[in-house]
Design a protein around this motif. Structure first.
Motif, mmCIF file in Angstrom:
data_model
loop_
_atom_site.group_PDB
_atom_site.id
_atom_site.type_symbol
_atom_site.label_atom_id
_atom_site.label_comp_id
_atom_site.label_asym_id
_atom_site.label_seq_id
_atom_site.Cartn_x
_atom_site.Cartn_y
_atom_site.Cartn_z
ATOM 1 N N SER A 66 -8.184 -2.650 -1.952
ATOM 2 C CA SER A 66 -7.919 -1.572 -1.001
ATOM 3 C C SER A 66 -6.931 -2.063 0.039
ATOM 4 O O SER A 66 -6.946 -3.241 0.415
ATOM 5 C CB SER A 66 -9.231 -1.160 -0.334
ATOM 6 N N GLU A 67 -6.111 -1.126 0.495
ATOM 7 C CA GLU A 67 -5.168 -1.455 1.564
ATOM 8 C C GLU A 67 -5.905 -1.938 2.809
ATOM 9 O O GLU A 67 -5.359 -2.658 3.626
ATOM 10 C CB GLU A 67 -4.367 -0.187 1.888
ATOM 11 N N GLU A 68 -7.142 -1.554 2.947
ATOM 12 C CA GLU A 68 -7.909 -1.877 4.147
ATOM 13 C C GLU A 68 -8.728 -3.154 4.031
ATOM 14 O O GLU A 68 -9.510 -3.463 4.926
ATOM 15 C CB GLU A 68 -8.826 -0.707 4.520
ATOM 16 N N VAL A 85 -7.032 1.472 -4.055
ATOM 17 C CA VAL A 85 -7.036 2.671 -3.208
ATOM 18 C C VAL A 85 -6.344 2.407 -1.874
ATOM 19 O O VAL A 85 -6.402 1.309 -1.328
ATOM 20 C CB VAL A 85 -8.462 3.213 -2.901
ATOM 21 N N ASP A 86 -5.683 3.431 -1.394
ATOM 22 C CA ASP A 86 -5.368 3.519 0.024
ATOM 23 C C ASP A 86 -6.333 4.596 0.515
ATOM 24 O O ASP A 86 -6.104 5.778 0.268
ATOM 25 C CB ASP A 86 -3.906 3.917 0.238
ATOM 26 N N PRO A 87 -7.429 4.172 1.149
ATOM 27 C CA PRO A 87 -8.507 5.136 1.424
ATOM 28 C C PRO A 87 -8.046 6.312 2.280
ATOM 29 O O PRO A 87 -8.385 7.456 2.005
ATOM 30 C CB PRO A 87 -9.553 4.307 2.161
ATOM 31 N N LEU A 88 -7.258 6.030 3.317
ATOM 32 C CA LEU A 88 -6.738 7.104 4.176
ATOM 33 C C LEU A 88 -5.271 6.838 4.452
ATOM 34 O O LEU A 88 -4.914 6.124 5.399
ATOM 35 C CB LEU A 88 -7.497 7.152 5.504
ATOM 36 N N ASP A 89 -4.445 7.402 3.613
ATOM 37 C CA ASP A 89 -3.005 7.235 3.803
ATOM 38 C C ASP A 89 -2.542 8.152 4.938
ATOM 39 O O ASP A 89 -2.898 9.326 4.966
ATOM 40 C CB ASP A 89 -2.285 7.609 2.508
ATOM 41 N N GLY A 90 -1.771 7.570 5.852
ATOM 42 C CA GLY A 90 -1.292 8.380 6.987
ATOM 43 C C GLY A 90 -2.360 8.558 8.044
ATOM 44 O O GLY A 90 -2.383 9.576 8.750
ATOM 45 N N GLY A 200 6.225 14.710 7.631
ATOM 46 C CA GLY A 200 4.965 14.839 8.365
ATOM 47 C C GLY A 200 4.300 13.525 8.706
ATOM 48 O O GLY A 200 3.281 13.511 9.385
ATOM 49 N N GLY A 201 4.850 12.392 8.224
ATOM 50 C CA GLY A 201 4.298 11.089 8.593
ATOM 51 C C GLY A 201 3.113 10.631 7.775
ATOM 52 O O GLY A 201 2.496 9.626 8.094
ATOM 53 N N ALA A 202 2.790 11.373 6.714
ATOM 54 C CA ALA A 202 1.797 10.889 5.748
ATOM 55 C C ALA A 202 2.463 10.978 4.379
ATOM 56 O O ALA A 202 2.850 12.074 3.954
ATOM 57 C CB ALA A 202 0.525 11.727 5.774
ATOM 58 N N VAL A 216 13.459 14.762 -2.284
ATOM 59 C CA VAL A 216 13.334 13.308 -2.261
ATOM 60 C C VAL A 216 12.546 12.857 -1.034
ATOM 61 O O VAL A 216 12.731 13.375 0.064
ATOM 62 C CB VAL A 216 14.734 12.628 -2.333
ATOM 63 N N PHE A 217 11.633 11.904 -1.281
ATOM 64 C CA PHE A 217 10.898 11.251 -0.196
ATOM 65 C C PHE A 217 11.306 9.784 -0.206
ATOM 66 O O PHE A 217 11.431 9.168 -1.266
ATOM 67 C CB PHE A 217 9.379 11.351 -0.414
ATOM 68 N N ALA A 218 11.485 9.235 0.998
ATOM 69 C CA ALA A 218 11.789 7.803 1.084
ATOM 70 C C ALA A 218 11.107 7.184 2.286
ATOM 71 O O ALA A 218 11.067 7.783 3.369
ATOM 72 C CB ALA A 218 13.304 7.589 1.202
ATOM 73 N N TYR A 219 10.537 6.025 2.090
ATOM 74 C CA TYR A 219 10.294 5.126 3.215
ATOM 75 C C TYR A 219 11.174 3.934 2.893
ATOM 76 O O TYR A 219 10.836 3.088 2.074
ATOM 77 C CB TYR A 219 8.825 4.743 3.408
ATOM 78 N N PRO A 220 12.381 3.901 3.499
ATOM 79 C CA PRO A 220 13.440 3.022 3.006
ATOM 80 C C PRO A 220 13.343 1.585 3.492
ATOM 81 O O PRO A 220 12.515 1.249 4.342
ATOM 82 C CB PRO A 220 14.693 3.684 3.593
ATOM 83 N N LYS A 229 7.933 -0.423 4.532
ATOM 84 C CA LYS A 229 6.595 -0.396 5.119
ATOM 85 C C LYS A 229 5.477 -0.224 4.083
ATOM 86 O O LYS A 229 4.396 -0.777 4.224
ATOM 87 C CB LYS A 229 6.508 0.773 6.110
ATOM 88 N N LEU A 230 5.752 0.562 3.062
ATOM 89 C CA LEU A 230 4.668 0.948 2.149
ATOM 90 C C LEU A 230 4.337 -0.189 1.179
ATOM 91 O O LEU A 230 5.147 -1.080 0.933
ATOM 92 C CB LEU A 230 5.056 2.218 1.400
ATOM 93 N N ARG A 231 3.131 -0.159 0.676
ATOM 94 C CA ARG A 231 2.653 -1.243 -0.169
ATOM 95 C C ARG A 231 2.735 -0.867 -1.653
ATOM 96 O O ARG A 231 2.378 0.230 -2.051
ATOM 97 C CB ARG A 231 1.217 -1.625 0.219
ATOM 98 N N LEU A 232 3.235 -1.819 -2.440
ATOM 99 C CA LEU A 232 3.520 -1.552 -3.861
ATOM 100 C C LEU A 232 2.266 -1.182 -4.647
ATOM 101 O O LEU A 232 2.251 -0.195 -5.387
ATOM 102 C CB LEU A 232 4.199 -2.778 -4.484
HETATM 103 P P1 AHM Z 1 -1.030 3.946 6.336
HETATM 104 O O1 AHM Z 1 -1.405 3.879 4.897
HETATM 105 O O2 AHM Z 1 -1.443 2.729 7.096
HETATM 106 O O3 AHM Z 1 -1.450 5.204 6.990
HETATM 107 O O4 AHM Z 1 0.587 3.848 6.427
HETATM 108 C C1 AHM Z 1 1.388 4.539 5.539
HETATM 109 C C2 AHM Z 1 2.050 5.726 6.198
HETATM 110 C C3 AHM Z 1 2.620 6.644 5.164
HETATM 111 O O5 AHM Z 1 1.719 7.647 4.849
HETATM 112 C C4 AHM Z 1 3.833 7.215 5.819
HETATM 113 O O6 AHM Z 1 4.820 7.534 4.887
HETATM 114 C C5 AHM Z 1 4.255 6.120 6.737
HETATM 115 O O7 AHM Z 1 3.138 5.290 6.959
HETATM 116 C C6 AHM Z 1 4.686 6.672 8.041
HETATM 117 O O8 AHM Z 1 5.054 5.658 8.882
HETATM 118 P P2 AHM Z 1 5.651 5.974 10.316
HETATM 119 O O9 AHM Z 1 4.476 6.388 11.139
HETATM 120 O O10 AHM Z 1 6.213 4.651 10.690
HETATM 121 O O11 AHM Z 1 6.673 7.076 10.157
#
Ligand code: AHM
Ligand code: MG
Length: 286
Positions: A66-68, A85-90, A200-202, A216-220, A229-232
């Motif tokens: 888990s990411e956590e 799992v990423d239990p609570l993404d965003g 929307g940040g999630a 297209v979505f990117a976290y570049p 930032k995101l985990r593979l």
């Molecule tokens: P989290 O899993 O710790 O919540 O982090 C991942 C989230 C993604 O859902 C989202 O795309 C990104 O972090 C948003 O980051 P930021 O707040 O820097 O825009």
């Protein structure tokens, strides 16, 4: 689906109304940090524990990550599936009451594993309603998940054979604009001319917009953080598997996320997913 994979997906679906129902009282920060050095919310810890307990109990699951949590849990005979799992993404969206998700990956290899070892991936989106998107054997299905009068969860298919619309309309890019690399900023200017912004940040909420409208979505890659930032294992691979199964494409800037080497369980990666033409254009500029 093999029994264990079905059971994993159903376990996450059954947990979804419970996770959603437990959020309101768990918006405070804890004193703890996760393996990526981020402060955890009570909701992050709680959702992680709930999913860990149920998923590790399934026959045929031999690893849970888990990411956590820092370490991979060894939970059954070796040779079974590895579940991430990423239990609570965003979860930072919990403070402002915006959408969040749960991300699931099922690998038929030991972790860390390449995305090409995924046999299923899914996500739950806690939006105005709870939906779940499941990818398996090249097919993507969207479900609505509802709590029944008996307090159990019911999963109802609302869209089968989900594919990205051919005519894309939305984009969502993470990271601070001044921190974008020049090559990504050039690409973004191009995309901004053609599509409209939906961010929307999630990741789950933003990717679900791409799955619904095309785009297209990117976290570049960032100047301050070339690895993004995101985990593979928890985010990049599962979301790439869903988008590619829906006829789209994924990239880390060079190759499909599903072909990227996995060296560490918590490794980060730039994530680009969406309609094939938009991802090809990104790769040709990089
Ligand atoms: P989290 O899993 O710790 O919540 O982090 C991942 C989230 C993604 O859902 C989202 O795309 C990104 O972090 C948003 O980051 P930021 O707040 O820097 O825009
Ligand atoms: Mg996340």
């Amino acid at each position: 689906m093999s029994d264990a994979v079905t059971e994993v997906v159903e376990t996450v679906a059954r947990a979804a109304p419970e996770v959603r129902g437990g959020l309101s009282g768990r918006r405070r920060k804890t004193d703890a940090e996760n393996a990526s050095g981020e402060t955890q919310l009570a909701a992050d810890v709680w959702a992680d524990e709930l999913l860990a307990e149920r998923l590790t109990a399934i026959d045929g699951v031999s690893q849970f990550a888990s990411e956590e949590r820092e370490d991979v849990l060894e939970c059954g005979e070796s040779g079974g599936y590895a579940v991430t799992v990423d239990p609570l993404d965003g979860s930072s969206n919990l403070k402002s009451n915006n959408s969040m998700g749960t991300v699931l990956g099922v690998y038929d290899a030991e972790l860390p594993a390449k995305g090409s070892h995924l046999v299923a991936a899914a996500y739950v989106l806690y939006g105005p309603i709870t939906t779940m998107v499941v990818a398996r054997d090249g097919e993507v299905t969207e479900y609505v998940v509802e709590e029944t009068d008996e307090g159990t969860a019911e999963r109802r298919a609302v869209r089968e054979d989900v594919t990205l619309p051919d005519d894309p309309t939305v984009y969502g890019f993470g990271g601070r604009v001044p921190d974008w690399t020049d090559r990504f900023a050039d690409y973004a200017r191009d995309v901004e001319d053609e599509l409209k912004l939906r961010y929307g940040g999630a990741m789950i909420g933003d990717v679900n917009q791409v799955l619904t409208y095309g785009g297209v979505f990117a976290y570049p890659e960032l100047e301050s953080r070339p690895e993004g930032k995101l985990r593979l294992q928890f985010e990049g691979n599962p979301i790439a598997y869903v988008v590619e199964s829906a006829g789209g494409a994924s990239s880390n800037g060079e190759e499909s996320l599903l072909d990227a080497e996995a060296d560490e369980v918590h490794q980060r990666t730039p994530v680009y997913v969406g309609n094939e033409e938009l991802i090809e254009r990104l790769e040709s500029r990089f």
